[in-house]
Design a protein around this motif. Structure first.
Motif, PDB file in Angstrom:
ATOM      1  N   GLU A  72       0.954  -1.304  -0.088  1.00  7.51           N
ATOM      2  CA  GLU A  72      -0.082   0.170   0.170  1.00  7.51           C
ATOM      3  C   GLU A  72       0.693   1.225  -0.067  1.00  7.51           C
ATOM      4  O   GLU A  72       0.408   2.276  -0.229  1.00  7.51           O
ATOM      5  CB  GLU A  72      -1.010  -0.233   1.232  1.00  7.51           C
ATOM      6  CG  GLU A  72      -1.712  -1.298   1.313  1.00  7.51           C
ATOM      7  CD  GLU A  72      -2.867  -1.300   0.110  1.00  7.51           C
ATOM      8  OE1 GLU A  72      -3.083  -0.213  -0.302  1.00  7.51           O
ATOM      9  OE2 GLU A  72      -3.132  -2.454  -0.407  1.00  7.51           O
ATOM     10  N   GLY A  73       2.299   1.370   0.120  1.00  4.47           N
ATOM     11  CA  GLY A  73       2.891   2.363   0.415  1.00  4.47           C
ATOM     12  C   GLY A  73       3.515   2.984  -0.998  1.00  4.47           C
ATOM     13  O   GLY A  73       3.326   2.422  -2.140  1.00  4.47           O
ATOM     14  N   ASP A  74       3.608   4.319  -1.019  1.00  4.94           N
ATOM     15  CA  ASP A  74       4.172   4.907  -2.138  1.00  4.94           C
ATOM     16  C   ASP A  74       5.537   4.941  -2.502  1.00  4.94           C
ATOM     17  O   ASP A  74       6.395   3.931  -1.813  1.00  4.94           O
ATOM     18  CB  ASP A  74       3.874   6.461  -2.175  1.00  4.94           C
ATOM     19  CG  ASP A  74       4.382   6.900  -0.933  1.00  4.94           C
ATOM     20  OD1 ASP A  74       5.327   6.519  -0.372  1.00  4.94           O
ATOM     21  OD2 ASP A  74       3.997   8.125  -0.569  1.00  4.94           O
ATOM     22  N   LEU A  75       6.072   5.427  -3.362  1.00  5.50           N
ATOM     23  CA  LEU A  75       7.499   5.143  -3.905  1.00  5.50           C
ATOM     24  C   LEU A  75       8.667   5.727  -2.786  1.00  5.50           C
ATOM     25  O   LEU A  75       9.555   4.955  -2.573  1.00  5.50           O
ATOM     26  CB  LEU A  75       7.923   5.970  -5.264  1.00  5.50           C
ATOM     27  CG  LEU A  75       9.084   5.713  -5.656  1.00  5.50           C
ATOM     28  CD1 LEU A  75       9.479   4.130  -6.312  1.00  5.50           C
ATOM     29  CD2 LEU A  75       9.606   6.711  -7.116  1.00  5.50           C
ATOM     30  N   ASP A  76       8.125   6.629  -1.978  1.00  5.91           N
ATOM     31  CA  ASP A  76       8.865   7.100  -0.771  1.00  5.91           C
ATOM     32  C   ASP A  76       9.183   5.986   0.304  1.00  5.91           C
ATOM     33  O   ASP A  76      10.264   5.783   0.859  1.00  5.91           O
ATOM     34  CB  ASP A  76       8.460   8.451  -0.352  1.00  5.91           C
ATOM     35  CG  ASP A  76       8.666   9.731  -1.376  1.00  5.91           C
ATOM     36  OD1 ASP A  76       9.816   9.546  -2.311  1.00  5.91           O
ATOM     37  OD2 ASP A  76       8.012  10.510  -0.929  1.00  5.91           O
ATOM     38  N   VAL A  77       8.100   5.361   0.317  1.00  5.33           N
ATOM     39  CA  VAL A  77       8.198   4.210   1.448  1.00  5.33           C
ATOM     40  C   VAL A  77       8.960   3.077   0.813  1.00  5.33           C
ATOM     41  O   VAL A  77       9.822   2.597   1.547  1.00  5.33           O
ATOM     42  CB  VAL A  77       6.686   3.477   1.472  1.00  5.33           C
ATOM     43  CG1 VAL A  77       6.791   2.268   2.341  1.00  5.33           C
ATOM     44  CG2 VAL A  77       5.831   4.717   2.226  1.00  5.33           C
ATOM     45  N   TRP A  78       8.940   2.953  -0.467  1.00  4.85           N
ATOM     46  CA  TRP A  78       9.845   1.793  -0.908  1.00  4.85           C
ATOM     47  C   TRP A  78      11.289   2.351  -0.975  1.00  4.85           C
ATOM     48  O   TRP A  78      12.159   1.304  -0.809  1.00  4.85           O
ATOM     49  CB  TRP A  78       9.461   1.514  -2.322  1.00  4.85           C
ATOM     50  CG  TRP A  78       8.047   0.611  -2.274  1.00  4.85           C
ATOM     51  CD1 TRP A  78       7.111   0.672  -2.243  1.00  4.85           C
ATOM     52  CD2 TRP A  78       8.269  -0.770  -2.552  1.00  4.85           C
ATOM     53  NE1 TRP A  78       6.137  -0.504  -2.173  1.00  4.85           N
ATOM     54  CE2 TRP A  78       6.952  -1.430  -2.213  1.00  4.85           C
ATOM     55  CE3 TRP A  78       9.454  -1.858  -2.989  1.00  4.85           C
ATOM     56  CZ2 TRP A  78       6.664  -2.911  -2.593  1.00  4.85           C
ATOM     57  CZ3 TRP A  78       8.989  -3.331  -2.953  1.00  4.85           C
ATOM     58  CH2 TRP A  78       7.651  -3.647  -2.758  1.00  4.85           C
ATOM     59  N   CYS A  79      11.580   3.447  -1.080  1.00  8.89           N
ATOM     60  CA  CYS A  79      12.991   3.936  -1.158  1.00  8.89           C
ATOM     61  C   CYS A  79      13.553   3.800   0.223  1.00  8.89           C
ATOM     62  O   CYS A  79      14.617   3.654   0.104  1.00  8.89           O
ATOM     63  CB  CYS A  79      13.059   5.561  -1.548  1.00  8.89           C
ATOM     64  SG  CYS A  79      12.828   5.826  -3.118  1.00  8.89           S
TER      65      CYS A  79
END
Length: 350
Positions: A28-35
Motif C-alpha cells: 500500500e506504500g508509495d515510492l518514498d516508502v519503498w525507497c
C-alpha cells in the motif's frame, strides 16, 4: 550456499509481489516508502543438478525498482544493503541480477566496501556476466543456422559492444565462432577504437547503419524508450538477441523475417520450486531464469566461491569455456527460438 539478488521490473510489479508475499505495508506504500524499505530475504530453495548434487540457496529482493534509477543515493544504498544481507546470512556466492549489477558497475560501488558495520567481502559476489555472455554467444551459434543464416558469411552487430558482456561476446564471436564481420556499436568513440584494436578487426558504425547491414543483432545495451526501428529496413531473415534489461526489443522490432529472442535466459532440465521467476514473467518460470542468476548456482555446484565475474571487460574466453561446460554438465540449456520456424526468405548476407 548460493544467493540471488534481484528486484521487480516496475513499481507496480513490486507492490503486487509484496501483496502476494504478505507485506501489506509495502503493497500500500508509495515510492518514498519503498525507497526506505530494507532488502528482504524472501525465499529459500533447493536445486538438484543433472549430476545428482543438491545445493541450497536464497533469493533476496533488494526492494529496488527501476523508477529509483534517478535517485543515486537510494540506488547505491539498495544494492549495498542487499549485499550486506546476503553476507550476514552466510551465503558463499551471490549473483547480482538485473539493474543491481549495472548500478554496482556504473556507480563504481567498489569504492563503498564498508556498509554500516559490515565490510563487504567481494569474493562472495559475482555479476554473473561471464555466463550471460556465454549463453548469448550460444544463442547466436544455435539459432542463426535455424533461420538459414551462415555465420561464416554473416555480419553480426553488437549494440553495447564496449560493455562487460558486449566485449566478451565480441571476443567469442570473433575468435571462436568466426563470423564474417563484427559491426561494433557503442556510445563512446575511444573504447570502441580500443576494442577494435584488441579484436584486430570489426567495423565501427552508428546504430542505424549497423541495423541496415546486420544478419544478426546482439543487443546488450539499455534500450532507449524513444528508439524507433524501421523493420522494413532490416535484413530478412534477421536474428535479434535481446540481451538487455528489461527485455522489450520485441516491442521495437517485429515483422516478417525478424526473429527476436530473449537473450541471456537459460532453462533448467527439471522444475525448481520457487516464486521469483514467476514475478520475472518467464514463459516457463519453474525452469527458466536469467543466466546471471544461474552463474551463482553453477559456482555453488562447482564449489567455486569467488567473484568469478567482476569489474569491466575482464571476461576471458577461458572463463567462458569453464562456466559454459559447467552449465551443460549441470543441466542448463540456452533459450532458443520456437521449433516452428519458417526460415524463409532465404539467406541474404551479400
Amino acid at each position: 550456499m548460493f544467493g540471488l539478488i534481484g528486484h521487480s521490473t516496475s513499481f507496480e510489479a513490486a507492490r503486487e509481489k509484496a501483496r502476494t508475499l504478505g507485506f501489506e505495508e509495502f503493497a500500500e506504500g508509495d515510492l518514498d516508502v519503498w525507497c526506505s524499505a530494507p532488502p528482504q530475504l524472501v525465499e529459500h530453495l533447493q536445486v538438484t543438478s543433472a549430476t545428482g548434487k543438491t545445493i541450497e540457496g536464497a533469493y533476496i529482493d533488494s526492494c529496488f525498482v527501476p523508477e529509483m534509477l534517478s535517485r543515486f543515493k537510494t540506488a547505491r544504498r539498495k544494492v549495498l544493503s542487499a549485499m550486506e544481507l546476503a553476507q550476514k546470512n552466510g551465503i558463499d556466492i551471490t549473483a547480482l541480477g538485473g539493474f543491481t549489477s549495472i548500478i554496482f558497475e556504473n556507480f563504481n560501488l567498489l569504492k563503498e566496501q564498508q556498509i554500516r558495520s559490515t565490510t563487504l567481502e567481494w569474493e562472495r559476489f559475482t555479476t554473473g556476466n561471464t555466463h550471460t555472455a556465454w549463453v548469448i554467444c550460444r544463442q547466436v551459434e544455435t539459432n542463426a543456422p535455424k533461420l538459414g543464416i551462415d555465420l561464416s558469411q554473416a555480419r553480426v552487430a553488437v549494440i553495447g559492444a564496449t560493455g562487460d558482456i558486449g566485449s566478451a561476446v565480441c571476443r567469442w564471436l570473433s575468435q571462436r565462432t568466426g563470423v564474417k564481420e563484427l559491426l561494433l556499436v557503442a556510445r563512446q568513440a575511444q573504447p570502441l577504437l580500443d576494442l577494435q584494436q584488441e579484436l584486430g578487426g570489426g567495423r565501427i558504425l552508428k546504430l542505424e547503419e549497423a541495423l541496415l547491414e546486420a544478419d544478426v543483432v546482439v543487443w546488450v545495451a539499455s534500450l532507449p524508450q524513444t528508439l524507433s526501428i524501421d523493420a522494413a529496413s532490416l535484413k530478412s531473415p534477421c536474428l535479434m538477441i535481446d540481451g538487455g534489461y528489461p527485455k522489450n526489443l520485441d516491442t521495437k522490432a517485429s515483422g516478417n523475417g525478424i526473429h527476436v529472442l530473449k537473450g541471456g535466459i537459460v532453462e533448467f532440465f527439471s522444475d525448481i520450486t520457487w516464486q521469483m521467476m514467476e514475478m520475472a514473467e518467464m514463459d516457463n518460470p519453474k525452469r527458466q531464469m536469467f543466466a546471471c542468476f544461474a552463474e551463482a548456482i553453477l559456482l555453488e555446484f562447482e564449489g567455486i566461491h569467488t567473484n568469478f565475474s567482476w569489474g569491466r571487460n575482464n571476461i576471458s574466453l577461458d572463463k567462458m569455456d569453464l562456466i559454459g561446460a559447467a552449465s551443460l554438465r549441470h543441466g542448463f540449456q540456452a533459450l532458443g527460438l520456437s521449433a516452428q520456424i519458417d526460415p524463409t526468405p532465404a539467406l541474404t548476407t551479400a
